[in-house]
Structures are given as structure tokens and as C-alpha cells.
Motif scaffolding. Structure first.
Motif, PDB file in Angstrom:
ATOM      1  N   HIS A  61       0.820  -1.203   0.000  1.00  0.00           N
ATOM      2  CA  HIS A  61       0.000   0.000   0.000  1.00  0.00           C
ATOM      3  C   HIS A  61       0.861   1.263   0.000  1.00  0.00           C
ATOM      4  O   HIS A  61       2.019   1.246   0.447  1.00  0.00           O
ATOM      5  CB  HIS A  61      -0.929  -0.006   1.223  1.00  0.00           C
ATOM      6  N   ALA A  62       0.263   2.354  -0.450  1.00  0.00           N
ATOM      7  CA  ALA A  62       0.985   3.626  -0.556  1.00  0.00           C
ATOM      8  C   ALA A  62       1.410   4.163   0.800  1.00  0.00           C
ATOM      9  O   ALA A  62       2.375   4.922   0.901  1.00  0.00           O
ATOM     10  CB  ALA A  62       0.118   4.658  -1.288  1.00  0.00           C
ATOM     11  N   ASP A  63       0.696   3.787   1.888  1.00  0.00           N
ATOM     12  CA  ASP A  63       1.023   4.294   3.229  1.00  0.00           C
ATOM     13  C   ASP A  63       2.102   3.471   3.932  1.00  0.00           C
ATOM     14  O   ASP A  63       2.388   3.698   5.106  1.00  0.00           O
ATOM     15  CB  ASP A  63      -0.236   4.358   4.096  1.00  0.00           C
ATOM     16  N   GLY A  64       2.702   2.496   3.225  1.00  0.00           N
ATOM     17  CA  GLY A  64       3.774   1.692   3.808  1.00  0.00           C
ATOM     18  C   GLY A  64       3.303   0.389   4.420  1.00  0.00           C
ATOM     19  O   GLY A  64       4.121  -0.430   4.840  1.00  0.00           O
ATOM     20  N   SER A  65       1.990   0.180   4.489  1.00  0.00           N
ATOM     21  CA  SER A  65       1.474  -1.076   5.023  1.00  0.00           C
ATOM     22  C   SER A  65       1.467  -2.148   3.943  1.00  0.00           C
ATOM     23  O   SER A  65       1.608  -1.867   2.751  1.00  0.00           O
ATOM     24  CB  SER A  65       0.064  -0.877   5.587  1.00  0.00           C
ATOM     25  N   PRO A 184      12.633  -5.131   0.900  1.00  0.00           N
ATOM     26  CA  PRO A 184      13.315  -5.272  -0.399  1.00  0.00           C
ATOM     27  C   PRO A 184      12.404  -5.968  -1.412  1.00  0.00           C
ATOM     28  O   PRO A 184      12.024  -7.127  -1.224  1.00  0.00           O
ATOM     29  CB  PRO A 184      14.550  -6.118  -0.069  1.00  0.00           C
ATOM     30  N   LEU A 185      12.066  -5.256  -2.463  1.00  0.00           N
ATOM     31  CA  LEU A 185      11.090  -5.753  -3.435  1.00  0.00           C
ATOM     32  C   LEU A 185      11.570  -7.034  -4.108  1.00  0.00           C
ATOM     33  O   LEU A 185      10.790  -7.974  -4.301  1.00  0.00           O
ATOM     34  CB  LEU A 185      10.812  -4.671  -4.482  1.00  0.00           C
ATOM     35  N   ASN A 186      12.846  -7.099  -4.461  1.00  0.00           N
ATOM     36  CA  ASN A 186      13.363  -8.290  -5.149  1.00  0.00           C
ATOM     37  C   ASN A 186      13.249  -9.537  -4.278  1.00  0.00           C
ATOM     38  O   ASN A 186      12.901 -10.612  -4.762  1.00  0.00           O
ATOM     39  CB  ASN A 186      14.818  -8.074  -5.573  1.00  0.00           C
ATOM     40  N   GLU A 187      13.548  -9.375  -2.976  1.00  0.00           N
ATOM     41  CA  GLU A 187      13.438 -10.524  -2.063  1.00  0.00           C
ATOM     42  C   GLU A 187      11.993 -10.962  -1.913  1.00  0.00           C
ATOM     43  O   GLU A 187      11.691 -12.159  -1.878  1.00  0.00           O
ATOM     44  CB  GLU A 187      14.038 -10.178  -0.693  1.00  0.00           C
ATOM     45  N   LYS A 210       2.469   1.788  -5.022  1.00  0.00           N
ATOM     46  CA  LYS A 210       3.373   2.934  -5.169  1.00  0.00           C
ATOM     47  C   LYS A 210       3.802   3.115  -6.621  1.00  0.00           C
ATOM     48  O   LYS A 210       3.869   4.230  -7.127  1.00  0.00           O
ATOM     49  CB  LYS A 210       4.602   2.743  -4.274  1.00  0.00           C
ATOM     50  N   SER A 211       4.124   2.013  -7.289  1.00  0.00           N
ATOM     51  CA  SER A 211       4.607   2.103  -8.672  1.00  0.00           C
ATOM     52  C   SER A 211       3.517   1.816  -9.695  1.00  0.00           C
ATOM     53  O   SER A 211       3.703   2.069 -10.887  1.00  0.00           O
ATOM     54  CB  SER A 211       5.755   1.109  -8.880  1.00  0.00           C
ATOM     55  N   GLY A 212       2.395   1.268  -9.222  1.00  0.00           N
ATOM     56  CA  GLY A 212       1.324   0.900 -10.140  1.00  0.00           C
ATOM     57  C   GLY A 212       1.569  -0.410 -10.871  1.00  0.00           C
ATOM     58  O   GLY A 212       0.800  -0.783 -11.765  1.00  0.00           O
TER      59      GLY A 212
END
Length: 653
Positions: A61-65, A184-187, A210-212
Motif C-alpha cells: 500500500h501507498a502508506d507503507g502497510s 526489499p522488493l526483489n526478495e 506505489k509504482s502501479g
């Protein structure tokens, strides 16, 4: 000098989730919040593993959750019959509450990654906020937590079609508990892709608000497709070896459903890919299931090569000759897996070696004998590796042969000179040394028995060390001279890749460990920095369990009283009669037979070996601690430290 009080008021009892918030590193990785999110993903995957979910969706989510959704059965929302609280509340607020303890018929999960009921309660403890929505029995319920406590009690929020079920957990990780608050997105993508690989047919999605971007994975032919895709254009030496086998109801040694699915590739060049899982939990540090795969492959290839007389005279085929260029994906199913630590990076279950090895060997032998030309190509590849290994070792030996000091007479050396394999065990006492000599693998394990307790060398100059015979023998055996932390040291003469301290699992044994660690830290620090020093961990107890039903009699070894208590609790849960098992306590290593010592403490596949490093204190902090503990003039400081830290000691008297 003022001293702090140590009395009844000094003892603090942590309740609820407070132990997690006080010591998060004991329960999860603290470099980033990925692992606490992974705990929720694992619960969703367990539903899919049971065949009750076809979708796992993770949303950043955009709020970090982060939210994790599945379409499984939904966490039960009714009152617990004994605790009189909603079950979904207990799952997220009690450290040992879960549906994965009962492995008998009728249990909620036969095979699962979750074992201790700890996972998502840790997630809750380390989050500023956590929301749970459950669809079950035609109703949607919600419960909300903050800092681990319920702030919105369980309530019904909507009616839904009865065929719609599942759970959505949304987590706001609390940044102060982690080195970095960023996942980490890749992990994360690797974790989710792995779940899709292992759960054939299940759709796994990742939505990044965040990135869509949206990612999805679904593999009908999971393991094979994954390994081929990962190795990409790498050319295979022989066709992929894929098989799966699981114990049936008539198996006398293993529970129904235990076994593995694996895909193995041999490549002549390029990177190797090695990934293993236990009940869908990734095990990046490997463990006994990988050891079983390695042994099964080795035994099958070696058996074929010997049957066809392919091995030249003077060449000995070793497991690494077969395994060196192996890439694999291994997915094991173990009924009651024993992991190393809560984050489950390594499998410790001893039975897994024999389980996986037997299945893999049988399957590969069938494949080899069905395609003899392919089998000969594989065997010859392993033999060429063995010949190259022998040639390289001969060159090293020739370079080392001049000027070698006379080795101590009581050292029982090993055959190999390859530092990647060799091990030296510094064993407490001649009696234990005798058992170790008989139980070892002489090809790569050496034994040096030590008489009595080694000299406290903290304040001994390195020039005077050799006046002590035991220290002299240790130094000559390992092939490295005493040195200081700032000295330039040539480790090319090091004779063993691992130097293992092996002492009794009691107070005297711990004292010997400390004296030897003092020696290495003070006078051989480069060996610690290079990761060559280890402490072997022999068991203190043995449980002799009789045959129950189709399960054969077995022996369970326990490091300490805590492990003994846990093992007995598991036996009770399995329905084993309390009075039927016997408990033996080892008074020392000398009481253990050679077979017992090998199986529990020296066998690389089943032992527990603890690497020695500076840890959180660092070099300077460790130096200060050793000065206080081992310095002759530090008695008052030691007394003060004991009065302050005495409650941390676990006494065995």
C-alpha cells in the motif's frame, strides 16, 4: 565499590507479546520487516498446501502497510473452548497459539511450515497496527490491533456469499524494530515466486500501489519450469532428473505423505542454482534434507560406476565429485520438522537425511540403469572431477612437504589435505578421544585428545606458550604459529579448514571451551576472523522411544533440558504412553559409543556445529569481556558482573 542489588525484585516476568518487543532478534530477522510479512504469507501458503486455497495476493500500500489475502477457509472466529476468547484474537496475541500442533488424523494441517504458533503473533507484536478481515460461514468479521493489543474487538461487519471465504491481514510494521523499514522488493518477489513454484496451479499476485505495477506467477509444471527458467541458456550435461516420492500408509519408518519432490540439473559451467524448501518454507542455509539429496545422488552414481567398473585404480569418488556442478530445487514434506531457530533457515531433522537419500537414490538408480549411455556420461564427469581434485591436492602437498614440524604423537590425522574438507576435533580427555577416533570419518576428520584443562593463556606471552605441552600440540597440529590481532599471518600452512572444540555438555566442558576460546582469541585471532573455529554441541540426554504402531523404535537426542522437555511434549502429543520411554543422561563424551558420537556430534549431515565469531560485541567489546572474565587481577570486576548478570545463568547441577 557500589554493587547493584540482586534479589526477588530483580526478576522480571514478561507477559503476552512483551518478550518479542524486548528481544525481537530472538524471534525474527531485524534487518527489514520482510520476515514478519513472510509469516503471514506462509499461513496463506499452508492453506494452499492443504488444497484449500487457490489464490495468494500481496499488496504493497501507498502508506507503507502490506496486506496478504488468501481464499482459504478463513481463521476461525468463534470462542476457544478453554480460553473463552475469539480464536482469531488468540492467534495474533498469544505466542504459542495455532492450528499446527496437532499432526494426527483430523488436525487442521497435516503438513505445514508453521510449528510453534509463534509466527503471526510476532508480526502483530512488531507492528504499530494490524487489521484482520475474515470471511467464513457467510459472514465477514474484523479485528484490529495496535502495538500487539486489541483496540477494536472482533465484530461482524458484513454478510457475504457462503462460498466466499478467506483471510486478509494488513500490517503496518513498526520501524524502530528494524534496521531499515523498507521491504526489499526483489526478495519479496523471490519469496512469492517460490510459493507459486511449489504450489502448482495456485495463482500468486503482487500489487505495488506505489509504482502501479502488478506481478503474477502461476506454474502448472512448477519445479522443472522454475529451474529451467533460472538456469536460462546454460547447457545441461545430461537431461534434467525430476522425481517425487512420498511414504505411503504401509511405510514402517516414516509417516504417510512424508517425502520430497526434486529437480536436479548437472551443468559443466556457469553458476549453480540451489534452492530448498520444507513444507513450502525456504531454507537458504540448507540442512538435513539437502544432505539427503546429496547423499542419494552420490550413492546412486557411485553404485553405477562401481557396477560397470568405471572408476580408475587409485581414484576415490567423493560426494562433492558428484555434487559440485549440481543445480537443484528440492521441496520436502516433513510431518514434524525441526528447524534451527524461529526464522527456519536450516532444517535439523535427522530422519530427513535417510528419508530423502533413500528416495533419491532409488529414483536415480532406476533412471541410470534405464539409460546406460547417459549414466556413463554422468559417472565419467564425476570421475574427471575426482581426478582433477586429486591432482590439485598433490600439487599443494608437494609445496608444503618441506620444513613441516613433527606432528604430536597423540594426533590421529586424516587422509585428506584439502582444507575445504578437513576437520580437527580438539577432544576433552583420552576416553572421549578414543570414541571419536573410532567414530570419525578418517578420510577428512582428525582427532587431538587433550588431557585435563588447558592453561589460561590470557596473560601468557606468545613466546612462552610452547612451555605448555597441550598448547604446543594444538599449534603444531593446526600448522599456524601464535600471533596477535595486528600481526601479518600466513595461513597457507593451516592444515584443517575447521577446528572444532569438542567437550562434555556440562559445566566442566563449558570451562574447557572457554579456555580454548581464550587461547584462540588471544593468540590465534586470525583463525576466528577467517571462520575456522567451531564449537561442537554434543547432546546431554537421550530418549529411547519404543515402537508405536507402524513407527519403529527410535532414539531422540537432546542438547539440554529445554530440548528434552519439548521432545517429551511431542511424544505425548503423538500419543506415546508416558511411562514407555526411557531417559538417559550422558555424564560425558566417554560414555557415548563411537556410533552415537558420530551420529550426534561428528556427522556433517546431522551434527550441530556452532561457528565462533565476535558477534554483536565486535573485536574490542570481546577483548574487554575476556579481560574481565580471564584476567588475574579482575576478581572484583568479575564478582560485580556475576551479581548483576547472575540471573542469566542456566545452571545444571
Amino acid at each position: 565499590m557500589a554493587t547493584s542489588n540482586y534479589d526477588e525484585r530483580s526478576i522480571q516476568v514478561l507477559k503476552g507479546l512483551e518478550p518479542v518487543r524486548q528481544r525481537p532478534g530472538m524471534y525474527t530477522r531485524t534487518d527489514c520487516p520482510l520476515h514478519i510479512i513472510q509469516e503471514v504469507i506462509d499461513n496463506a501458503a499452508d492453506e494452499a498446501l492443504a488444497g484449500l486455497a487457490s489464490l495468494i495476493r500481496v499488496r504493497l500500500h501507498a502508506d507503507g502497510s502490506v496486506s496478504v489475502e488468501d481464499n482459504g477457509r478463513g481463521i476461525p472466529v468463534g470462542l476457544h473452548p478453554e480460553e473463552h476468547a475469539p480464536v482469531v484474537e488468540l492467534v495474533f496475541t498469544r505466542l504459542h497459539a495455532g492450528g499446527k500442533f496437532n499432526k494426527k488424523d483430523g488436525g487442521a494441517y497435516a503438513f505445514s511450515g508453521g510449528l510453534h504458533g509463534v509466527g503471526v503473533s510476532v508480526t502483530n507484536a512488531l507492528s504499530t497496527r494490524l487489521e484482520v478481515d475474515v470471511k467464513r460461514d457467510g459472514l465477514q468479521h474484523r479485528i484490529v490491533f495496535a502495538q500487539g493489543e486489541v483496540i477494536t474487538p472482533l465484530e461482524e461487519v458484513a454478510k457475504v456469499p457462503k462460498k466466499h471465504s478467506g483471510t486478509v491481514v494488513r500490517v503496518w510494521p513498526e520501524a524502530k524494530y528494524f534496521d531499515s523499514a523498507t521491504i526489499p522488493l526483489n526478495e519479496l518477489m523471490h519469496v512469492l515466486r517460490s510459493k507459486a513454484v511449489l504450489l502448482g496451479g495456485v495463482l500468486v499476485e503482487l500489487i505495488n500501489e506505489k509504482s502501479g505495477e502488478t506481478y503474477s506467477w502461476q506454474y502448472q509444471n512448477g519445479l522443472r519450469s522454475y529451474l529451467q527458467e533460472t538456469l536460462d541458456t546454460t547447457e545441461f550435461l545430461v537431461p534434467l532428473f525430476e522425481a517425487q516420492q512420498y511414504a505411503d500408509a504401509d511405510d514402517d519408518n516414516y509417516s504417510e505423505g512424508e517425502g520430497a519432490h526434486w529437480v536436479v540439473a548437472w551443468t559443466a559451467e556457469g553458476n549453480v542454482v540451489r534452492e530448498s524448501f520444507v513444507n513450502l518454507i525456504p531454507t537458504p542455509a540448507g540442512g538435513t534434507h539437502e544432505a539427503g539429496l546429496r547423499d542419494g545422488l552420490y550413492q546412486a552414481v557411485k553404485s553405477f560406476a562401481e557396477l560397470h567398473s568405471l572408476i580408475p585404480k587409485g581414484v576415490k569418488l567423493l560426494p562433492e565429485d558428484v555434487f559440485a556442478r549440481v543445480s537443484f530445487v528440492l521441496s520436502a514434506k516433513i510431518l514434524d520438522p525441526q528447524f534451527q531457530g524461529q526464522i527456519k533457515e536450516k532444517l535439523n531433522s535427522r530422519d530427513a537425511v535417510r528419508l530423502i537419500s533413500g528416495f533419491v537414490r532409488n529414483a536415480l538408480e532406476l533412471k541410470l540403469h534405464a539409460d546406460v549411455e547417459m549414466a556413463k556420461k554422468l559417472a565419467e564427469f564425476a570421475i574427471r572431477h575426482a581426478q582433477a581434485r586429486v591432482r590439485s591436492l598433490q600439487k599443494v602437498e608437494k609445496r608444503k612437504s618441506s620444513g613441516v614440524a613433527v606432528l604430536p604423537g597423540k594426533l590421529t590425522d586424516c587422509e585428506s589435505t584439502d582444507n575445504d574438507r578437513t576437520e580437527l576435533f580438539l577432544v576433552e580427555g583420552d576416553s572421549a578421544g578414543g570414541s571419536a577416533k573410532m567414530g570419525r570419518d578418517k578420510s577428512f576428520q582428525a582427532i587431538l585428545p587433550l588431557r585435563g584443562k588447558v592453561l589460561n593463556s590470557w596473560e601468557v606471552d606468545k613466546d612462552r606458550l610452547f612451555a605448555n605441552q597441550e598448547i604446543h600440540d594444538v599449534s603444531v597440529a593446526i600448522g599456524v604459529d601464535p600471533h596477535g590481532p595486528e600481526d601479518t599471518v600466513d595461513l597457507s600452512g593451516l592444515r584443517y579448514g575447521r577446528i572444532c572444540i569438542l567437550s562434555d555438555a556440562d559445566v566442566d566442558g563449558s570451562h574447557i571451551q572457554v579456555l580454548l576460546l581464550t587461547l584462540f582469541f588471544r593468540h590465534f585471532p586470525k583463525l576466528i576472523e577467517a571462520g575456522h573455529i567451531y564449537v561442537a554441541r554434543p547432546p546431554l540426554f537421550r530418549l529411547d522411544v519404543p515402537a508405536v504402531g507402524k513407527r519403529a523404535a527410535r532414539k531422540i537426542y537432546c542438547l539440554d533440558q529445554k530440548e528434552l522437555d519439548v521432545a517429551q511434549e511431542k511424544l505425548r502429543a503423538e500419543g506415546v504412553k508416558e511411562s514407555s520411554w526411557a531417559i538417559s543422561r550422558f555424564k560425558g563424551l566417554g560414555e557415548m559409543s563411537a556410533e552415537q558420537l558420530w551420529d550426534t556430534t561428528m556427522n556433517p549431515d546431522t551434527r550441530r556445529l556452532m561457528p565462533v565469531s565476535y558477534g554483536d560485541l565486535g573485536m574490542q567489546g570481546t577483548q574487554t569481556m575476556f579481560t574481565m572474565l580471564m584476567g588475574k587481577g579482575e576478581s572484583s570486576q568479575r564478582r560485580s558482573w556475576l551479581e548483576t548478570k547472575g540471573n542469566l545463568a542456566e545452571l545444571d547441577v
